[in-house]
Motif scaffolding. Structure first.
Motif, short mmCIF file in Angstrom:
data_model
loop_
_atom_site.label_atom_id
_atom_site.label_comp_id
_atom_site.label_asym_id
_atom_site.label_seq_id
_atom_site.Cartn_x
_atom_site.Cartn_y
_atom_site.Cartn_z
N LEU A 47 109.74 34.56 49.36
CA LEU A 47 109.06 34.09 50.57
C LEU A 47 107.57 33.87 50.35
O LEU A 47 106.91 33.16 51.11
N ASN A 48 107.01 34.49 49.31
CA ASN A 48 105.59 34.31 49.01
C ASN A 48 105.34 33.19 48.00
O ASN A 48 104.21 32.99 47.56
N GLY A 49 106.42 32.47 47.64
CA GLY A 49 106.27 31.37 46.70
C GLY A 49 106.25 31.79 45.25
O GLY A 49 106.00 30.96 44.36
N LYS A 50 106.55 33.06 44.97
CA LYS A 50 106.53 33.55 43.60
C LYS A 50 107.91 33.38 42.97
O LYS A 50 108.92 33.77 43.55
N PRO A 51 108.01 32.76 41.75
CA PRO A 51 109.31 32.62 41.09
C PRO A 51 109.89 34.00 40.78
O PRO A 51 109.20 34.86 40.21
#
Length: 703
Positions: free
Chosen positions: A240-244
């Motif tokens: 959800l934080n855009g981290k892979p």
């Protein structure tokens, strides 16, 4: 002191109530809220709820909660228990499907909270809800897509450092491993040691860890060192934080395709020799064309290379559809069908062609190759046949053309003559409703509707009525006409007036029935096996044809094609004699396929003949006995005359006169003997005729 605490307690209660009211107001301002009595009757609802469900308050106030459910759900036992649980104080919280005023499905994330009085009885239920319809639909769509990909492709998941987390059956099958053999190990088990130690391999994983995906063909090693080529995409999945957080790889085994690449190259070269081929870049600019294409279109290569594909298009074919055509090709979609193109000088050419986007190693289309065949003559011939089939005014048959909804769009002159309805009176009408009447067979109508609904060609005979209400029979052939995409555009019906033929057929059937009532009719196969009989005869009792006809009669029947015999018909009851006619029935090619017998019962006639023969036989017996008596008299007279002659000779002259008389008596006796002989011959001939009249023995095959 007691007053102080009482005052403080009252003050605290008031503050708590205000706090509760403020909290409730905040909840109502941010959520859809509705209140119910304990039995489910709606007491109130806020604006958010009413807007969500598309109702006004006066439309739902006082009604039951079930107005928001389908009839099936509202009548279910689960729904009854739902309200029983609420009344007993059980809180309910879940996602619920509800129905808005317009019938639209609404999914709510909702909690139903029972409100109880001091005695613990539920007095009302408050529902607080949020609209999750879009999220629900999106999740269902995403889940369906992921499941579909998993069914059709090899899928494997990795952590961001390359450790295998999971793999589906398709992937394990391609690579020859079980799940236990790969989960927890590094991705490098699928690459050669040389590739694993190469800087590009580390760069590959760094790219994925940065959130970028990788798509191309890869060489991988399956279990046992077997080489496998896959077309794969490595896709970083973000939180959800855009981290892979992980990498999902979707792959297709292209080993066979890779091995066949050389073969395909040869095939493509062969296609180039037999078909017209032209290449474009992705914006439609012509890159090159082979000799076949140039010959079909009438150009030199220098006249078309560098120009846009639209040079082959008619003016009326340019526009949004043409622009979308190239957008689809640029998106990697191929197109294949018949196209009308404009050759050099404005000549129109029809081609059967496929436009094929060609992808680079990264799966990106970089050019379009078109393979085409000149079908101009076929299309012109087809158009000619189409026009000829529609222009049917000169035929005496009725021709009706309807649209796909069975509404008349054309009738010919034959239809007008047959039905009395003009084209203007018929346009837009359903031919069945217009022409069928009270005595039209419902079964036939049902069959026709079934065939039309299935889009099948068919033939039927049906009773219709003309404009004057007069009945007539038609033979009806209907064929669907389809568009290039396979959908039905119209129906073409050819109708022939068969009223007179139908009348003759009915008359023939009546006559045949009358013949069947008065005669014995039976059929056998050419092998002599019984086939059928009318109600008068029992072909089973007759059995094989050999029980009825002997070999000589069969040979005569096969030679002449017909045979007439009087025969004793096999029967378990009284003796039955038939005057029978046998005929060969031929198939469409003129070959005999059945034997038909039509017989007239002549038992009574035969019995009369037998009785007459017996009477004649008895009479001839009486005559024979009388003739025998006369014959005896003649012999005695001749003997007496001989004796008289002897005595007259002894008397010499005295007996000469007596001798003359005796001679005359001998002559008379001889004449009587001759007459008796003739009568015997006549009696013998009469006996033969009487025996013939009496017939053969009762169980003989042929009289």
């Amino acid at each position: 002191m007691a007053g102080f605490f009482r005052h403080k307690s009252d003050h605290g209660t008031q503050a708590e109530l205000e706090l509760l009211q403020n909290s409730l107001s905040a909840i109502k301002n941010s959520n859809a809220v509705i209140e119910f009595a304990a039995d489910g009757t709606i007491l109130s609802a806020n604006g958010a709820f009413l807007k969500l469900m598309e109702f006004n308050l006066d439309e739902i106030e006082g009604k039951h909660h079930s107005i928001f459910l389908s009839k099936e759900d509202a009548s279910s036992s689960n729904y009854q228990k739902f309200w029983e649980d609420l009344r007993s104080g059980v809180h309910k919280s879940a996602e619920f499907k509800r129905i808005a005023k317009t019938g639209r499905e609404v999914w709510l994330q909702a909690s139903y909270s029972p409100v109880v009085d001091r005695s613990g009885h539920c007095v009302r239920v408050i529902k607080i809800a949020s609209d999750v319809t879009q999220a629900r639909l999106m999740n269902a769509d995403h889940s369906g897509q992921i499941a579909a990909i998993g069914r059709s492709q090899a899928v494997i998941e990795f952590s961001m450092d390359g450790i295998i987390l999971d793999a589906n059956e398709n992937f394990l099958s391609v690579m020859g491993y079980s799940a236990a053999e790969v989960i927890g190990r590094h991705h490098r088990i699928f690459v050669t040691p040389e590739d694993a130690s190469h800087p590009d391999y580390e760069k590959f994983w760094n790219t994925l860890r940065s959130g970028q995906h990788e798509v191309r063909e890869y060489k991988r090693l399956a279990k046992g060192g077997r080489e496998v080529w896959i077309q794969a995409s490595y896709n970083p999945i973000r939180d959800l934080n855009g981290k892979p957080v992980k990498v999902v790889k979707y792959a297709t085994d292209v080993t066979k395709a890779k091995l066949q690449a050389a073969d395909y190259a040869g095939q493509i070269a062969a296609i180039g020799k037999s078909q017209a081929v032209i290449e474009f870049n992705m914006n439609g600019t012509i890159i090159g064309a082979n000799d076949s294409f140039l010959q079909v279109m009438g150009y030199e290569a220098s006249e078309i290379v560098g120009r846009h594909h639209k040079m082959f298009m008619r003016e009326e074919d340019l526009g949004p559809t043409y622009e979308q055509f190239w957008l689809d090709l640029q998106a990697g979609k191929f197109s294949s069908r018949e196209y009308c193109r404009m050759a050099n000088g404005g000549r129109l050419v029809w081609i059967q062609a496929s436009y094929n986007p060609i992808f680079d190693m990264n799966g990106v289309p970089f050019k379009v190759v078109k393979y085409a065949t000149d079908i101009t003559q076929q299309v012109r011939q087809r158009e000619k046949f189409s026009l000829l089939s529609l222009v049917a005014d000169e035929t005496d048959n009725s021709v009706v053309i309807t649209d796909r909804h069975h509404r008349i769009i054309y009738v010919n002159n034959g239809f007008e003559r047959l039905t009395g309805y003009t084209l203007a009176e018929s346009i837009g009408k359903n031919p069945g409703k217009m022409l069928q009447g009270n005595n039209t067979s419902p079964d036939t109508v049902a069959r026709i509707r079934q065939k039309l609904a299935a889009g099948e060609a068919f033939y039927e005979e049906i009773l219709n009525y003309n404009k004057r209400g007069e009945p007539y029979w038609i033979s009806l052939a209907i064929n669907p006409v389809r568009a290039s995409d396979g959908s039905i555009e119209r129906f073409v019906s050819i109708q022939a007036n068969v009223t007179e033929t139908k009348k003759r057929s009915l008359e023939f059937n009546v006559k045949l029935e009358a013949i069947s009532q008065a005669n014995i009719i039976a059929e056998w196969s050419m092998a002599g096996e019984p086939i059928s009989t009318n109600k008068t005869a029992n072909v089973a009792s007759a059995g094989q044809l050999s029980f009825v006809l002997d070999e000589a009669s069969m040979r005569e029947l096969l030679s002449e094609g017909k045979l007439r015999r009087e025969l004793n018909w096999p029967s378990d009851g009284p003796v039955c004699w038939l005057e029978a006619s046998f005929s060969l029935i031929h198939d469409l090619e003129g070959q005999p396929e059945r034997i038909l017998m039509c017989g007239v019962d002549v038992t009574s006639k035969k019995a009369s003949a037998v009785n007459s023969a017996q009477a004649m036989s008895d009479m001839l017996g009486d005559i024979t006995r009388t003739v025998e008596t006369i014959s005896g008299f003649a012999r005695q007279t001749s003997l007496l005359a001989l004796n008289a002659g002897i005595e007259a000779a002894r008397a010499q002259d005295a007996g000469r006169g007596f001798a003359l008389i005796a001679g005359e008596i001998r002559k008379l006796a001889a004449s009587a003997g001759d007459a008796v002989t003739e009568i015997d011959a006549l009696i013998a001939a009469s006996h033969a005729k009487v025996e013939a009249m009496g017939g053969a023995s009762p169980r003989s095959k042929v009289a």
